[in-house]
Design an enzyme around this catalytic site. Structure first.
Site, PDB file in Angstrom:
ATOM      1  N   ASN A   8       0.868  -1.186   0.000  1.00 27.05           N
ATOM      2  CA  ASN A   8       0.000   0.000   0.000  1.00 27.05           C
ATOM      3  C   ASN A   8       0.904   1.235   0.000  1.00 27.05           C
ATOM      4  O   ASN A   8       1.516   1.552   1.006  1.00 27.05           O
ATOM      5  CB  ASN A   8      -0.891  -0.029   1.254  1.00 27.05           C
ATOM      6  CG  ASN A   8      -1.746   1.228   1.381  1.00 27.05           C
ATOM      7  OD1 ASN A   8      -1.800   2.050   0.459  1.00 27.05           O
ATOM      8  ND2 ASN A   8      -2.418   1.367   2.522  1.00 27.05           N
ATOM      9  N   TRP A   9       0.977   1.893  -1.146  1.00 26.19           N
ATOM     10  CA  TRP A   9       1.892   3.039  -1.280  1.00 26.19           C
ATOM     11  C   TRP A   9       1.339   4.314  -0.644  1.00 26.19           C
ATOM     12  O   TRP A   9       2.022   5.321  -0.594  1.00 26.19           O
ATOM     13  CB  TRP A   9       2.200   3.283  -2.755  1.00 26.19           C
ATOM     14  CG  TRP A   9       3.087   2.226  -3.368  1.00 26.19           C
ATOM     15  CD1 TRP A   9       3.641   1.141  -2.737  1.00 26.19           C
ATOM     16  CD2 TRP A   9       3.516   2.159  -4.735  1.00 26.19           C
ATOM     17  NE1 TRP A   9       4.395   0.420  -3.628  1.00 26.19           N
ATOM     18  CE2 TRP A   9       4.340   1.010  -4.861  1.00 26.19           C
ATOM     19  CE3 TRP A   9       3.305   2.951  -5.864  1.00 26.19           C
ATOM     20  CZ2 TRP A   9       4.945   0.647  -6.066  1.00 26.19           C
ATOM     21  CZ3 TRP A   9       3.900   2.575  -7.068  1.00 26.19           C
ATOM     22  CH2 TRP A   9       4.711   1.445  -7.167  1.00 26.19           C
ATOM     23  N   LYS A  10       0.088   4.289  -0.251  1.00 29.58           N
ATOM     24  CA  LYS A  10      -0.549   5.481   0.348  1.00 29.58           C
ATOM     25  C   LYS A  10      -0.289   6.707  -0.536  1.00 29.58           C
ATOM     26  O   LYS A  10      -0.223   6.577  -1.763  1.00 29.58           O
ATOM     27  CB  LYS A  10      -0.056   5.658   1.789  1.00 29.58           C
ATOM     28  CG  LYS A  10      -0.231   4.374   2.607  1.00 29.58           C
ATOM     29  CD  LYS A  10      -0.008   4.531   4.089  1.00 29.58           C
ATOM     30  CE  LYS A  10      -0.218   3.195   4.801  1.00 29.58           C
ATOM     31  NZ  LYS A  10      -0.084   3.242   6.235  1.00 29.58           N
ATOM     32  N   HIS A  93      -9.528   1.154   5.142  1.00 26.46           N
ATOM     33  CA  HIS A  93      -8.230   1.349   5.807  1.00 26.46           C
ATOM     34  C   HIS A  93      -8.412   2.312   6.980  1.00 26.46           C
ATOM     35  O   HIS A  93      -9.226   3.241   6.904  1.00 26.46           O
ATOM     36  CB  HIS A  93      -7.214   1.912   4.807  1.00 26.46           C
ATOM     37  CG  HIS A  93      -5.817   1.874   5.337  1.00 26.46           C
ATOM     38  ND1 HIS A  93      -5.341   2.821   6.207  1.00 26.46           N
ATOM     39  CD2 HIS A  93      -4.817   0.979   5.165  1.00 26.46           C
ATOM     40  CE1 HIS A  93      -4.097   2.508   6.537  1.00 26.46           C
ATOM     41  NE2 HIS A  93      -3.754   1.394   5.918  1.00 26.46           N
ATOM     42  N   GLU A 165      -5.323  -5.065  10.559  1.00 27.77           N
ATOM     43  CA  GLU A 165      -4.307  -4.026  10.747  1.00 27.77           C
ATOM     44  C   GLU A 165      -4.588  -3.296  12.057  1.00 27.77           C
ATOM     45  O   GLU A 165      -5.394  -2.350  12.067  1.00 27.77           O
ATOM     46  CB  GLU A 165      -4.354  -3.019   9.598  1.00 27.77           C
ATOM     47  CG  GLU A 165      -3.938  -3.560   8.266  1.00 27.77           C
ATOM     48  CD  GLU A 165      -3.284  -2.490   7.394  1.00 27.77           C
ATOM     49  OE1 GLU A 165      -2.165  -2.717   6.932  1.00 27.77           O
ATOM     50  OE2 GLU A 165      -3.880  -1.412   7.206  1.00 27.77           O
ATOM     51  N   SER A 214       3.553  -2.275  10.223  1.00 33.93           N
ATOM     52  CA  SER A 214       5.020  -2.257  10.349  1.00 33.93           C
ATOM     53  C   SER A 214       5.677  -3.553   9.872  1.00 33.93           C
ATOM     54  O   SER A 214       6.686  -3.988  10.427  1.00 33.93           O
ATOM     55  CB  SER A 214       5.436  -1.968  11.795  1.00 33.93           C
ATOM     56  OG  SER A 214       4.941  -0.724  12.216  1.00 33.93           O
ATOM     57  N   GLY A 235       3.046  -1.166   4.258  1.00 35.22           N
ATOM     58  CA  GLY A 235       2.987   0.243   3.890  1.00 35.22           C
ATOM     59  C   GLY A 235       4.401   0.746   3.602  1.00 35.22           C
ATOM     60  O   GLY A 235       4.914   0.605   2.491  1.00 35.22           O
ATOM     61  N   GLY A 236       5.051   1.289   4.633  1.00 34.74           N
ATOM     62  CA  GLY A 236       6.383   1.892   4.490  1.00 34.74           C
ATOM     63  C   GLY A 236       7.387   1.007   3.772  1.00 34.74           C
ATOM     64  O   GLY A 236       8.118   1.467   2.879  1.00 34.74           O
TER      65      GLY A 236
END
Ligand code: 13P
Length: 256
Positions: A8-10, A93, A165, A214, A235-236
């Site tokens: 998920n690149w947000k 989300h 999540e 994370s 994500g990150g």
């Protein structure tokens, strides 16, 4: 069941940066039959990336869409418009729930709209830190899970990927903590128990359950071996090509 690794690149990467990343990732990725790799770039990048992507290696997901197919909804994009461009859409989300005030009713309508338009929903559910501290985790999970699935028929439930999540474990949250594999195991067990009670054993077994919060190359293996976990939502880490590729490799190793 297959494993699913979702990035998920947000709100990151320009269209050009997204295209370069995809080009490099496709070069690095073998065609993994039993691991579905999915990236969720920003809306603007989806259409050009859909022309670039090799769908045997990787699938695209939207990060959000609106539940009506057409009409006077300024600024929105519908699942109908995304049909043919993406195979998946992240729905519910926590950033949409808490920053954009989406409730379970809205989430349920979006899940139904995705199914109607042949896009598989990735339904995110998870408790906040204070809900966990007050012992409300099980209630929140039940409400968000059944609430999110409430507008679709039982026959469509296994098309939905459930992503657990916990909000407190998401890296962008202040003082984020890592969820332990046993904390993840407890909630994943609960999710399958609720699915079994409401939709039966077969549907519960066939519905993929992912974990996110994370996730990185050093903890991916531990989360992927939690009983009942069928994949990860990163994500990150998904923004760093080498890390995302490592996570995909780990999924492949865990499965073989
Ligand atoms: P992080 O992997 O950065 O914690 O983000 C998780 C997430 O929100 C994925 O949807």
């Amino acid at each position: 069941m297959k494993s699913y690794i979702v990035g998920n690149w947000k709100l990151n990467f320009t269209v050009g940066e997204a295209s370069i990343y995809l080009h490099k990732l496709l070069r690095k990725l073998p065609n993994y039959r039993d691991v579905d790799v999915i990236i969720a770039p920003s809306l603007l990048a989806l259409q050009p990336l859909s022309l670039q992507v090799d769908r045997h290696k990787l699938k695209l997901a939207a990060q959000n869409a609106f539940y009506r197919d057409y009409g006077a909804f300024t600024g929105e994009t519908s699942f109908t418009q995304l049909n043919g461009i993406v195979d998946y859409c992240i729905i519910g989300h926590s950033e949409r729930r808490y920053i954009f005030r989406e409730d379970d009713k809205m989430v349920a309508k979006k899940v139904a709209a995705a199914i109607r338009n042949k896009i598989r929903p990735i339904l995110c559910i998870g408790e906040t830190e204070s809900e966990r501290a007050f012992g409300e985790t099980a209630d929140v999970i039940r409400d968000q899970l059944l609430g999110g699935l409430s507008e679709i028929g039982a026959e469509d439930v296994s098309k939905v990927l459930i992503a657990y999540e916990p909000v407190w474990a998401i890296s962008s949250v202040k003082a984020a903590k890592l969820a332990t594999p046993s904390e993840v195991a407890d909630v994943v067990k609960l999710i399958r128990k609720i699915l079994t009670e409401v939709y039966g054993k077969k549907t519960a077994e066939e519905t993929p359950v992912l974990f996110g919060g994370s996730v990185n190359p050093s903890n991916a293996g531990a989360y992927l071996t939690v009983p009942g976990v069928n994949g990860l939502l990163a994500g990150g880490s998904s923004l760093i090509l080498s890390e995302f590729a490592d996570i995909i490799d780990t999924a492949k190793r865990v499965r073989s």
